[in-house]
Design an enzyme around this catalytic site. Structure first.
Site, PDB file in Angstrom:
ATOM      1  N   GLU A   1       0.883  -1.177   0.000  1.00 57.18           N
ATOM      2  CA  GLU A   1       0.000   0.000   0.000  1.00 57.18           C
ATOM      3  C   GLU A   1       0.914   1.218   0.000  1.00 57.18           C
ATOM      4  O   GLU A   1       1.411   1.631   1.050  1.00 57.18           O
ATOM      5  CB  GLU A   1      -0.907  -0.024   1.245  1.00 57.18           C
ATOM      6  CG  GLU A   1      -1.868  -1.211   1.282  1.00 57.18           C
ATOM      7  CD  GLU A   1      -2.963  -1.137   0.220  1.00 57.18           C
ATOM      8  OE1 GLU A   1      -3.261  -0.029  -0.261  1.00 57.18           O
ATOM      9  OE2 GLU A   1      -3.504  -2.190  -0.148  1.00 57.18           O
TER      10      GLU A   1
ATOM     11  N   CYS B   1      -2.171   9.488   2.531  1.00 55.05           N
ATOM     12  CA  CYS B   1      -1.747   8.949   1.234  1.00 55.05           C
ATOM     13  C   CYS B   1      -2.733   9.250   0.116  1.00 55.05           C
ATOM     14  O   CYS B   1      -2.356   9.346  -1.040  1.00 55.05           O
ATOM     15  CB  CYS B   1      -1.525   7.448   1.343  1.00 55.05           C
ATOM     16  SG  CYS B   1      -2.988   6.580   1.906  1.00 55.05           S
TER      17      CYS B   1
HETATM   18  P1  NAD Z   1       8.117   4.502   5.267  1.00 47.15           P
HETATM   19  O1  NAD Z   1       8.195   3.665   4.067  1.00 47.15           O
HETATM   20  O2  NAD Z   1       9.237   5.396   5.595  1.00 47.15           O
HETATM   21  O3  NAD Z   1       7.892   3.634   6.588  1.00 47.15           O
HETATM   22  C1  NAD Z   1       6.876   2.668   6.715  1.00 47.15           C
HETATM   23  C2  NAD Z   1       7.395   1.508   7.500  1.00 47.15           C
HETATM   24  O4  NAD Z   1       8.523   0.948   6.838  1.00 47.15           O
HETATM   25  C3  NAD Z   1       7.846   1.831   8.921  1.00 47.15           C
HETATM   26  O5  NAD Z   1       7.329   0.853   9.790  1.00 47.15           O
HETATM   27  C4  NAD Z   1       9.354   1.766   8.856  1.00 47.15           C
HETATM   28  O6  NAD Z   1       9.942   1.308  10.041  1.00 47.15           O
HETATM   29  C5  NAD Z   1       9.603   0.761   7.747  1.00 47.15           C
HETATM   30  N1  NAD Z   1      10.857   1.028   7.050  1.00 47.15           N
HETATM   31  C6  NAD Z   1      11.400   2.234   6.776  1.00 47.15           C
HETATM   32  N2  NAD Z   1      12.575   2.091   6.110  1.00 47.15           N
HETATM   33  C7  NAD Z   1      12.756   0.763   5.966  1.00 47.15           C
HETATM   34  C8  NAD Z   1      13.776  -0.032   5.351  1.00 47.15           C
HETATM   35  N3  NAD Z   1      14.851   0.514   4.779  1.00 47.15           N
HETATM   36  N4  NAD Z   1      13.630  -1.368   5.366  1.00 47.15           N
HETATM   37  C9  NAD Z   1      12.549  -1.929   5.952  1.00 47.15           C
HETATM   38  N5  NAD Z   1      11.563  -1.238   6.548  1.00 47.15           N
HETATM   39  C10 NAD Z   1      11.654   0.083   6.561  1.00 47.15           C
HETATM   40  O7  NAD Z   1       6.739   5.251   5.048  1.00 47.15           O
HETATM   41  P2  NAD Z   1       6.152   6.373   5.938  1.00 47.15           P
HETATM   42  O8  NAD Z   1       7.053   7.555   5.815  1.00 47.15           O
HETATM   43  O9  NAD Z   1       5.834   5.837   7.299  1.00 47.15           O
HETATM   44  O10 NAD Z   1       4.768   6.698   5.236  1.00 47.15           O
HETATM   45  C11 NAD Z   1       4.632   7.663   4.255  1.00 47.15           C
HETATM   46  C12 NAD Z   1       4.390   7.030   2.917  1.00 47.15           C
HETATM   47  O11 NAD Z   1       3.459   5.992   3.023  1.00 47.15           O
HETATM   48  C13 NAD Z   1       3.815   7.997   1.925  1.00 47.15           C
HETATM   49  O12 NAD Z   1       4.399   7.784   0.689  1.00 47.15           O
HETATM   50  C14 NAD Z   1       2.352   7.615   1.867  1.00 47.15           C
HETATM   51  O13 NAD Z   1       1.704   7.943   0.672  1.00 47.15           O
HETATM   52  C15 NAD Z   1       2.437   6.151   2.076  1.00 47.15           C
HETATM   53  N6  NAD Z   1       1.194   5.659   2.620  1.00 47.15           N
HETATM   54  C16 NAD Z   1       0.421   4.871   1.837  1.00 47.15           C
HETATM   55  C17 NAD Z   1      -0.798   4.423   2.321  1.00 47.15           C
HETATM   56  C18 NAD Z   1      -1.703   3.571   1.493  1.00 47.15           C
HETATM   57  O14 NAD Z   1      -2.669   3.067   2.044  1.00 47.15           O
HETATM   58  N7  NAD Z   1      -1.454   3.372   0.218  1.00 47.15           N
HETATM   59  C19 NAD Z   1      -1.201   4.780   3.584  1.00 47.15           C
HETATM   60  C20 NAD Z   1      -0.369   5.577   4.352  1.00 47.15           C
HETATM   61  C21 NAD Z   1       0.837   5.996   3.863  1.00 47.15           C
END
Ligand code: NAD
Length: 493
Positions: free
Chosen positions: A210, A244
């Site tokens: 997502e 998002c």
């Molecule tokens: P992110 O990808 O930075 O983090 C999300 C999760 O991934 C966290 O739990 C984090 O610990 C983990 N993570 C981060 N870096 C990692 C790595 N290198 N390896 C493994 N895991 C890792 O995302 P965010 O900043 O928390 O969220 C923002 C983004 O999420 C935006 O782009 C937004 O559009 C998207 N988003 C999408 C939806 C959807 O339903 N499509 C919903 C909410 C947010």
């Protein structure tokens, strides 16, 4: 053995006992999740206030209610979702039992984001439990208060072997990703989504991603611009733009540009009583890193209004940007903040072209009174979802599968769709050890005559349902003819 490895091992062993197979057990766990949300509401709201400056009412509206609704739906519909699903019969399967049986996958890893740290972590968990899986939850470390509350209190309610919380940041997430799961459900950025998929590929683990991206919003000049801007402003400013499915940018014709700006200004006054900075209903940017990133995106654009900010408070006021082009900095990445750039186009065709030149968005919004124009946009573009004349609300309808396409993600969820996504939809065919003569055409020696029979069978696959309908129709037609004829026969006699 690492903590993450132990957690997965424990979950897998518990799953293998078969404890999650009975529906009663799943319903009991879902009810406990309901109790968790009800009894720990104070902790949840406090954590959201500290993490994102979310007011109590906003937390209830945008984080808690949606999970409560999902739990209620899953508990009431689970028996129906989990039941065998008969499939259409044909000449080959006329005498067989053929159906699809949803069965649990195993251990599901759920990695949550920080922007809606409760709903976007718990909604997949509801589906994982309903589908009979074990689950490991990794809430986002960035919304650290929410993550702590999840880790501290959730295990007090759920089966502690089957459902575990691993708190931590990137190293913990990476350690988890080295383990073998039966499904990974990830919500977050596209960049990290690629890493998750790469890690999953090592174990051939299926993923739901997502992700995010830039969701466009086209305003046709033939629409009530006032109402359109009200809905857009509301959606854009929920959670201070950190959503998002927030409209990322507006596309409209130059003739309506000034009206759009004025209407948005009016709505902000109406919603936040003249001051977003002091309003309880206006949130804050999650951290300094995000604050600096968002402020940097304004570079090179004209501020139509807004632009005020307070770094110490993580406050950025609603900001509308003009003189924006596809090359502007603000158009190079997802904004994820309260900036709303407006790009002018000369026609809907130009808007469609602009959209199609970029990655497929999570959602595409179009505002118009012209149904033909809406259908044209649907026909000539692609996105995870399309919403006409409103924003964001499609997420609330769990009948609609939620998810992205291309760079905005893969896989779908909400309600029954989450149940299906986290189940193995197993095809079952039960035949009888009788009527062996019918099978002779498939056994060697393969002769021309057998092949000709096989061709006839394969190519004229009779749809049994259609046959049944035809028989039923013929019977009804005979009955109708008889009923019509009786009075006439009586008159003759
Ligand atoms: P992110 O990808 O930075 O983090 C999300 C999760 O991934 C966290 O739990 C984090 O610990 C983990 N993570 C981060 N870096 C990692 C790595 N290198 N390896 C493994 N895991 C890792 O995302 P965010 O900043 O928390 O969220 C923002 C983004 O999420 C935006 O782009 C937004 O559009 C998207 N988003 C999408 C939806 C959807 O339903 N499509 C919903 C909410 C947010």
């Amino acid at each position: 053995m690492s903590r993450e490895q132990l957690a997965v091992q424990r979950a897998r062993r518990s799953f293998q006992t078969g404890r999650t197979r009975p529906l009663d057990f799943r319903i009991q766990q879902l009810r406990r999740l309901q109790s968790f949300i009800k009894e720990r509401q104070r902790n949840i709201k406090d954590a959201l206030q500290t993490d994102l400056g979310k007011s109590e009412r906003a937390s209830e509206l945008y984080e808690i209610l949606v999970v409560e609704a999902e739990l209620h739906l899953s508990i009431t519909r689970l028996a129906e979702w989990a039941a065998p699903r008969p499939v259409e019969k044909n000449l080959f399967t006329l005498l067989d039992e053929v159906y699809v049986k949803p069965e649990p996958l195993g251990v599901v890893l759920i990695i949550g984001p920080w922007n809606y740290p409760w709903s976007l972590t718990l909604l997949p968990l509801v589906g994982a439990i309903a589908a009979g899986n074990a689950a490991i939850l990794k809430p986002s470390e960035i919304s650290s208060n929410s993550s702590k509350v999840i880790e501290e209190f959730l295990p007090l309610y759920l089966d502690q072997d089957l459902y575990q919380v691993v708190e931590g940041g990137v190293p913990e997430a990476q350690e988890l990703l080295k383990q073998r799961f039966d499904h990974i459900f990830y919500t977050g950025s596209t960049a990290v989504g690629k890493l998750v998929m790469e890690a999953a590929a090592r174990h051939l683990t299926p993923v739901t991603l997502e992700l995010g991206g830039k969701s466009p919003c086209y305003i046709d000049k033939n629409c009530d611009v006032g109402i359109a801007c009200r809905r857009i402003t509301w959606a854009k400013l929920i959670n201070c733009g950190q959503t998002c499915i927030a409209p990322d940018f507006i596309l409209c014709e130059p003739s309506v540009l000034n009206r759009v700006v004025e209407e948005i200004k009016k709505c902000i006054k109406e919603f936040y009583a003249d001051s977003t900075k002091t309003s309880d209903d206006y949130g804050r940017i999650i951290n300094q890193r995000q604050f600096k990133r968002i402020m940097g995106l304004m570079e090179g654009c004209t501020i139509a209004f807004g632009g005020d900010a307070d770094e110490a408070q993580g406050y950025i006021g609603p900001t509308v940007l003009k003189n924006v082009t596809g090359e502007s900095k603000v158009m190079q990445e997802e904004i994820f903040g309260p900036l709303l750039p407006i790009i002018t186009v000369n026609s809907v065709d130009e808007a469609i072209h602009f959209i199609n030149e970029r990655e497929k968005p999570l959602v595409l919004y179009v505002f118009s009174n012209d149904n033909k124009l809406i259908k044209k946009v649907i026909a000539e573009t692609s996105s995870g979802a399309l919403v006409a004349n409103d924003c964001v609300v499609h997420f609330l309808d769990s009948a609609l599968p939620f998810g992205g396409v291309g760079h905005s993600g893969m896989g779908r969820y909400r309600g029954r769709h989450t149940f299906d996504q986290l189940s193995n939809l197993r095809s079952c065919m039960i035949k009888q050890l009788r009527m062996e003569g019918l099978n002779s055409m498939r056994y060697p020696p393969h002769t021309a005559k057998k092949l000709s029979w096989a061709r006839r069978f394969v190519l004229s696959r009779l749809n049994v349902q259609r046959l049944r309908n035809m028989v039923m129709f013929a019977m009804l037609a005979s009955l109708a003819a008889f009923v019509v004829q009786v009075p006439a026969l009586k008159r003759i006699s």
